[in-house]
Design a protein around this motif. Structure first.
Motif, PDB file in Angstrom:
ATOM      1  N   PHE A 128       0.806  -1.232   0.000  1.00 42.99           N
ATOM      2  CA  PHE A 128       0.000   0.000   0.000  1.00 42.99           C
ATOM      3  C   PHE A 128       0.837   1.278   0.000  1.00 42.99           C
ATOM      4  N   LYS A 129       2.109   1.158   0.312  1.00 40.82           N
ATOM      5  CA  LYS A 129       2.936   2.362   0.481  1.00 40.82           C
ATOM      6  C   LYS A 129       2.962   3.227  -0.765  1.00 40.82           C
ATOM      7  N   ASP A 130       2.789   2.618  -1.931  1.00 41.31           N
ATOM      8  CA  ASP A 130       2.883   3.396  -3.178  1.00 41.31           C
ATOM      9  C   ASP A 130       1.785   4.461  -3.257  1.00 41.31           C
ATOM     10  N   ALA A 151      12.951   5.877   7.189  1.00 41.97           N
ATOM     11  CA  ALA A 151      13.262   4.696   7.994  1.00 41.97           C
ATOM     12  C   ALA A 151      12.196   3.694   7.625  1.00 41.97           C
ATOM     13  N   SER A 152      12.532   2.418   7.654  1.00 43.34           N
ATOM     14  CA  SER A 152      11.516   1.479   7.202  1.00 43.34           C
ATOM     15  C   SER A 152      11.685   0.082   7.776  1.00 43.34           C
ATOM     16  N   THR A 153      10.534  -0.578   7.911  1.00 33.51           N
ATOM     17  CA  THR A 153      10.559  -2.016   8.178  1.00 33.51           C
ATOM     18  C   THR A 153      10.564  -2.769   6.844  1.00 33.51           C
ATOM     19  N   GLY A 154      10.652  -2.063   5.757  1.00 33.97           N
ATOM     20  CA  GLY A 154      10.889  -2.706   4.450  1.00 33.97           C
ATOM     21  C   GLY A 154       9.993  -2.269   3.318  1.00 33.97           C
ATOM     22  N   ASN A 155       8.760  -1.947   3.602  1.00 34.50           N
ATOM     23  CA  ASN A 155       7.867  -1.597   2.495  1.00 34.50           C
ATOM     24  C   ASN A 155       7.981  -0.132   2.078  1.00 34.50           C
ATOM     25  N   THR A 156       8.087   0.767   3.035  1.00 38.16           N
ATOM     26  CA  THR A 156       8.284   2.172   2.661  1.00 38.16           C
ATOM     27  C   THR A 156       9.566   2.292   1.856  1.00 38.16           C
ATOM     28  N   SER A 157      10.594   1.572   2.290  1.00 41.25           N
ATOM     29  CA  SER A 157      11.875   1.675   1.587  1.00 41.25           C
ATOM     30  C   SER A 157      11.780   1.103   0.178  1.00 41.25           C
ATOM     31  N   GLY A 256      -2.055  -2.140  12.380  1.00 40.40           N
ATOM     32  CA  GLY A 256      -1.484  -0.886  12.870  1.00 40.40           C
ATOM     33  C   GLY A 256      -0.011  -1.028  13.174  1.00 40.40           C
ATOM     34  N   GLY A 257       0.814  -0.197  12.541  1.00 37.60           N
ATOM     35  CA  GLY A 257       2.247  -0.156  12.815  1.00 37.60           C
ATOM     36  C   GLY A 257       2.602   1.256  13.230  1.00 37.60           C
ATOM     37  N   ASN A 258       2.967   2.056  12.236  1.00 41.45           N
ATOM     38  CA  ASN A 258       3.253   3.469  12.489  1.00 41.45           C
ATOM     39  C   ASN A 258       1.965   4.293  12.473  1.00 41.45           C
ATOM     40  N   LEU A 259       0.861   3.646  12.161  1.00 39.80           N
ATOM     41  CA  LEU A 259      -0.500   4.207  12.237  1.00 39.80           C
ATOM     42  C   LEU A 259      -0.787   5.285  11.185  1.00 39.80           C
ATOM     43  N   GLY A 260      -0.093   5.197  10.075  1.00 41.50           N
ATOM     44  CA  GLY A 260      -0.355   6.132   8.978  1.00 41.50           C
ATOM     45  C   GLY A 260      -1.654   5.788   8.255  1.00 41.50           C
ATOM     46  N   ASN A 261      -1.828   4.526   7.948  1.00 41.67           N
ATOM     47  CA  ASN A 261      -3.039   4.119   7.217  1.00 41.67           C
ATOM     48  C   ASN A 261      -4.306   4.460   7.989  1.00 41.67           C
ATOM     49  N   SER A 262      -4.357   4.021   9.230  1.00 41.96           N
ATOM     50  CA  SER A 262      -5.565   4.265  10.021  1.00 41.96           C
ATOM     51  C   SER A 262      -5.839   5.760  10.112  1.00 41.96           C
ATOM     52  N   SER A 335       7.027  -8.451  10.762  1.00 41.57           N
ATOM     53  CA  SER A 335       8.115  -7.468  10.895  1.00 41.57           C
ATOM     54  C   SER A 335       7.702  -6.088  10.381  1.00 41.57           C
ATOM     55  N   ALA A 336       6.760  -6.026   9.459  1.00 41.57           N
ATOM     56  CA  ALA A 336       6.330  -4.725   8.918  1.00 41.57           C
ATOM     57  C   ALA A 336       5.755  -3.826  10.004  1.00 41.57           C
ATOM     58  N   ILE A 337       5.168  -4.432  11.037  1.00 43.82           N
ATOM     59  CA  ILE A 337       4.531  -3.626  12.089  1.00 43.82           C
ATOM     60  C   ILE A 337       5.247  -3.795  13.433  1.00 43.82           C
ATOM     61  N   GLU A 338       6.537  -4.134  13.332  1.00 45.03           N
ATOM     62  CA  GLU A 338       7.339  -4.298  14.553  1.00 45.03           C
ATOM     63  C   GLU A 338       7.800  -2.909  15.019  1.00 45.03           C
ATOM     64  N   CYS A 381      -0.700 -12.870   1.329  1.00 46.43           N
ATOM     65  CA  CYS A 381      -0.265 -11.609   1.943  1.00 46.43           C
ATOM     66  C   CYS A 381       0.884 -11.882   2.882  1.00 46.43           C
ATOM     67  N   GLU A 382       1.524 -10.813   3.320  1.00 42.40           N
ATOM     68  CA  GLU A 382       2.607 -10.969   4.287  1.00 42.40           C
ATOM     69  C   GLU A 382       2.018 -11.001   5.704  1.00 42.40           C
ATOM     70  N   PRO A 383       2.811 -11.433   6.697  1.00 40.71           N
ATOM     71  CA  PRO A 383       2.241 -11.612   8.038  1.00 40.71           C
ATOM     72  C   PRO A 383       1.521 -10.375   8.583  1.00 40.71           C
ATOM     73  N   LEU A 411      -5.471  -5.866   3.113  1.00 36.44           N
ATOM     74  CA  LEU A 411      -4.262  -6.680   2.952  1.00 36.44           C
ATOM     75  C   LEU A 411      -3.181  -5.739   2.422  1.00 36.44           C
ATOM     76  N   THR A 412      -2.297  -5.352   3.326  1.00 33.00           N
ATOM     77  CA  THR A 412      -1.402  -4.232   3.058  1.00 33.00           C
ATOM     78  C   THR A 412      -0.210  -4.578   2.166  1.00 33.00           C
ATOM     79  N   GLY A 413       0.217  -5.858   2.200  1.00 29.65           N
ATOM     80  CA  GLY A 413       1.427  -6.209   1.444  1.00 29.65           C
ATOM     81  C   GLY A 413       1.352  -7.587   0.825  1.00 29.65           C
TER      82      GLY A 413
HETATM   83  N1  F0G Z   1       1.300  -3.566   6.764  1.00 27.23           N
HETATM   84  C1  F0G Z   1       2.443  -3.522   6.078  1.00 27.23           C
HETATM   85  C2  F0G Z   1       2.695  -4.579   5.061  1.00 27.23           C
HETATM   86  C3  F0G Z   1       3.388  -2.503   6.328  1.00 27.23           C
HETATM   87  O1  F0G Z   1       4.512  -2.467   5.649  1.00 27.23           O
HETATM   88  C4  F0G Z   1       3.106  -1.552   7.333  1.00 27.23           C
HETATM   89  C5  F0G Z   1       4.048  -0.485   7.661  1.00 27.23           C
HETATM   90  C6  F0G Z   1       1.886  -1.651   7.998  1.00 27.23           C
HETATM   91  C7  F0G Z   1       1.004  -2.658   7.698  1.00 27.23           C
HETATM   92  C8  F0G Z   1       1.502  -0.679   9.041  1.00 27.23           C
HETATM   93  O2  F0G Z   1       1.005   0.463   8.462  1.00 27.23           O
HETATM   94  O3  F0G Z   1       2.399   2.155   9.572  1.00 27.23           O
HETATM   95  O4  F0G Z   1       0.341   2.789   8.352  1.00 27.23           O
HETATM   96  O5  F0G Z   1       0.206   1.558  10.515  1.00 27.23           O
HETATM   97  N2  F0G Z   1       5.226  -0.453   7.239  1.00 27.23           N
HETATM   98  C9  F0G Z   1       6.154   0.668   7.428  1.00 27.23           C
HETATM   99  C10 F0G Z   1       7.378   0.477   6.595  1.00 27.23           C
HETATM  100  C11 F0G Z   1       6.396   0.999   8.821  1.00 27.23           C
HETATM  101  O6  F0G Z   1       8.446   1.001   6.953  1.00 27.23           O
HETATM  102  O7  F0G Z   1       7.306  -0.150   5.548  1.00 27.23           O
HETATM  103  P1  F0G Z   1       0.970   1.829   9.284  1.00 27.23           P
END
Ligand code: F0G
Length: 469
Positions: A128-130, A151-157, A256-262, A335-338, A381-383, A411-413
């Motif tokens: 979804f980052k795109d 900074a990224s857990t992988g998808n933003t990067s 919810g990770g960095n909470l941008g989407n929500s 790991s994306a939401i770690e 999807c990813e975890p 399904l974010t990734g």
């Molecule tokens: N799902 C996936 C696959 C993600 O990559 C992320 C965030 C989230 C959910 C959480 O979304 O941050 O909007 O609450 N990934 C970031 C990254 C942190 O660096 O790729 P969020």
């Protein structure tokens, strides 16, 4: 940098109602210079006169030769009108899918036809980052930035790297925690040619460092503290509504990770309602992994609320102090939401208020079982993404979500982002299972689809196929 009454159609505004300072869109800010709160992109809708019905967007489907009509983000340009058409950056993002899944629905406990999966894995970089990256790049282009960092857990990067590679507008610099990124995602950043800086620490450390470094070196920051990025992520909700014939579902469920989407989803619905395009907003469920559960802890256990913008953030500060004191780090297979220090916490609290939200946490076992069900349903999807499905299941079991309500899990990734977790779940190799999953308290793979090992002999192969049925 002055606080002025705005005459411009689009501007930046501090989210704290007691401050509400405004700034021009030409300024590069990641926090309010007056009070330090997050910033929104705000609009003078009265003068902008956005569409009064959704039909105008459907008409764009016939103009797929126009890159802005083709993009699943810029098709909705009227709802994020901060950039002139000629500044818009697109690489064809947002060609995503809303699919009804009765298989996953049954697992979640829903009646047929009610569970929908919004599959953001179809984006150019597989997540979804795109949606947000094209919006940030558009702003970066407006202000003439030459370098971008995250900074990224992988998808933003991965997303930053692909937009740099395709558009050549900026050089990409990414900060990742060491050993904290799946190979699928790391391979993207490397392949697309971004400068990849692996720091000794986790995502929260990388986030703190990238803020400092980008401030010091004047590098454009594309993390979701960048308010323009979240404007792009609003469009995920527009596409959901579009696919539902502009009907509002009862529930949106999102990891919810960095909470941008929500945060972006809440803003999208608040705006649509204020514009009179929808009569009600859906409820929002934000799902944390239990190993990275700051929002759940603060919202559900400690009662932290937006309170119309008067949130007392003391519980969050106490919680972060506790984390530091106990040296507790975020830790999850997702790991994306770690992430333990979500940068958009306050905006997410606002979204939860707008959408009468709930927050839950799900275990590693629940995430992986849900992920296997999503895969078996045909949309891998990813975890982290599967947390939404696991969360929906929990909420149905609690009776919070009704079995007949219309639910959209995001399904974010893409599945291929993290093949290690998938293979370890389905493996017959106990050592691999223990190494990757057992060590995290995952005790079983109830939905595993195990490979069958046979000798290099026709009769054994035939027997295996016969047994399969
Ligand atoms: N799902 C996936 C696959 C993600 O990559 C992320 C965030 C989230 C959910 C959480 O979304 O941050 O909007 O609450 N990934 C970031 C990254 C942190 O660096 O790729 P969020």
């Amino acid at each position: 940098m002055a606080v002025v009454a705005r005459t411009d159609l689009a501007f930046q505004q501090c989210v704290a109602p007691s401050c509400a300072a405004t700034f021009g869109v030409e300024e590069v800010l990641t926090a309010c210079p007056v009070c330090g709160s997050l910033l929104d992109v705000a609009y003078d809708w009265n003068r902008l006169r956005p569409p009064t019905s959704f039909e105008v967007f459907e008409r764009k489907w016939m103009r797929r030769g126009d890159p802005l009509a083709f993009s699943g983000v810029w098709r909705f340009h009227e709802f994020l009108p901060y950039a002139p058409r000629e500044s818009v950056v697109t690489i064809g993002e947002g060609q995503t899918l809303l699919a009804v899944s009765d298989g996953v629905g049954a697992y979640v406990g829903m009646r047929p036809g009610r569970l929908h999966l919004q599959y953001e894995g179809l984006n150019p970089s597989g997540s979804f980052k795109d949606n947000g990256m094209c919006a940030a790049f558009t702003h970066a282009r407006m202000i003439g930035a030459r370098r971008a960092a995250c900074a990224s857990t992988g998808n933003t990067s991965a997303s930053l790297a692909v937009y740099c590679a395709v558009t050549r507008l900026m050089r990409g610099i990414i900060f990742i925690g060491s050993g904290k990124i799946s190979y699928g995602k790391l391979s993207q950043a490397l392949d697309y040619g971004a400068l990849t800086i692996q720091i000794a620490g986790d995502f929260d450390d990388a986030m703190a460092r990238v803020k400092e470094v980008s401030g010091r070196l004047g590098i454009y920051l594309v993390n979701s503290v960048n308010p323009f990025r979240l404007e792009g992520q609003k469009t995920i909700m527009y596409r959901v509504l579009e696919a539902l014939g502009w009907e509002v579902p009862e529930w949106i469920v999102v990891p919810g990770g960095n909470l941008g989407n929500s945060s972006a989803f809440g803003k999208a619905f608040a705006e649509l309602k204020a514009l009179g395009l929808i009569q009600r907003v859906p409820r929002l469920a934000v799902i944390n992994a239990a190993g990275a559960n700051t929002l759940h802890e603060l919202y559900t256990r400690r009662g932290l609320r937006w309170g119309g913008g008067r949130a007392d953030l003391a519980p969050a500060c106490h919680y972060y102090d506790e984390l530091d004191r106990d040296k507790r780090r975020a830790d999850t297979i997702a790991s994306a939401i770690e992430i333990n220090r979500p940068v958009n916490l306050t905006k997410c609290l606002r979204a939860l208020e707008t959408c009468d939200g709930v927050v839950r946490e799900v275990s590693e076992q629940e995430i992986l079982d849900a992920k296997a069900q999503v895969g078996a349903g045909g949309l891998g999807c990813e975890p982290a993404s599967a947390a939404s499905v696991a969360g929906a299941r929990q909420l149905v079991a609690e009776g919070v979500i009704g079995r007949d309500e219309r639910v959209v899990c995001i399904l974010t990734g893409h599945q291929l982002k993290d093949p290690t977790a998938t293979v370890a779940y389905h493996t017959t190799d106990q050592k691999l299972f223990n190494e990757v999953l057992g060590s995290r308290g995952v005790s079983r793979a109830s939905h595993a689809n195990r490979a069958v090992s046979v000798g290099n002999r026709i009769d054994e192969i035939v027997q295996a196929i016969d047994l399969y049925g």
